[in-house]
Design an enzyme around this catalytic site. Sequence first.
Site, short mmCIF file in Angstrom:
data_model
loop_
_atom_site.label_atom_id
_atom_site.label_comp_id
_atom_site.label_asym_id
_atom_site.label_seq_id
_atom_site.Cartn_x
_atom_site.Cartn_y
_atom_site.Cartn_z
N PHE A 44 0.81 -1.21 0.00
CA PHE A 44 0.00 0.00 0.00
C PHE A 44 0.85 1.26 0.00
CE2 PHE A 44 -2.26 3.15 2.82
CZ PHE A 44 -3.09 3.65 1.84
N HIS A 120 -2.06 -3.99 -5.36
CA HIS A 120 -1.46 -3.91 -4.02
C HIS A 120 -2.47 -4.32 -2.96
CE1 HIS A 120 -3.50 -0.45 -2.12
NE2 HIS A 120 -3.60 0.05 -3.35
N CYS A 121 -1.95 -4.75 -1.83
CA CYS A 121 -2.73 -4.91 -0.61
C CYS A 121 -1.99 -4.08 0.44
CB CYS A 121 -2.90 -6.37 -0.21
SG CYS A 121 -1.35 -7.29 -0.04
N ASN A 122 -2.12 -4.39 1.70
CA ASN A 122 -1.44 -3.58 2.71
C ASN A 122 0.07 -3.79 2.66
OD1 ASN A 122 -0.84 -1.94 4.83
ND2 ASN A 122 -2.04 -3.04 6.36
#
Length: 233
Positions: A44, A120-122
């Site tokens: 992220f 994206h993720c975190n």
Amino acid sequence: MMPIARLNDDELRSVIQGPGDVEWRYEMRRECQEILPGLWLGPFVASKSLETLRALSITHIVCIRDVKEAFSVRPRFEGQFQYMVLDVEDNEEQNLIRLFPAAKQFIDQAINAGGRVLVHCNGGISLSPAFVVMFAMQHYQISWEDALHLVQNRRYCISPNGGFLTQLKEYEAIYKANLALAAYPPAARPTARRKRADDDDEEGDNREDDRKRALVYTEPEPEVKHDPDAMEI
């Protein structure tokens, strides 16, 4: 749909192996890496840097977040990039296969239009890499293990959880079955013969005739008794 890459065995091995001159450093996990032409994967934090996004010519962003992170993991530049947001639960029970087709369509359309996509993720470690592995698997028509190695050889820190790995194996069977079905000529597929209306009529007439024949009653001829005293003619 983004065209499937048609590569020979040597070319596929080279793609899976990735660039051999990359020296991975711990801080690179906070950056994003190009996995396929036009497709980037990262955390992220990379999506929050407008300077980075512009330097990479990113046009589309797939934001995959745990529902509990929605207040912080969110689109930051909605007026400048096209976003797809997927709210999931980052645990082994989350069904990714059900969500993947929409994400793939978004990525395909972006790249086919000349765009560049960041997924994206975190942390960019488990959740978003699982989606990118599925995309690479289908794009190159390779096994889930080869697709996982392909992504790992470009972003060394990825580690999808056990539940996601199981789904990657399942998705390999799903996409290969779809390929086999698509390659099977429709004319050669067995189809059940539809009963025509006149067939029904003919069968009905036959059944009715049978019923009629069954109801025909023939009266037996009367029995003639012989009288021994009668005069024979």
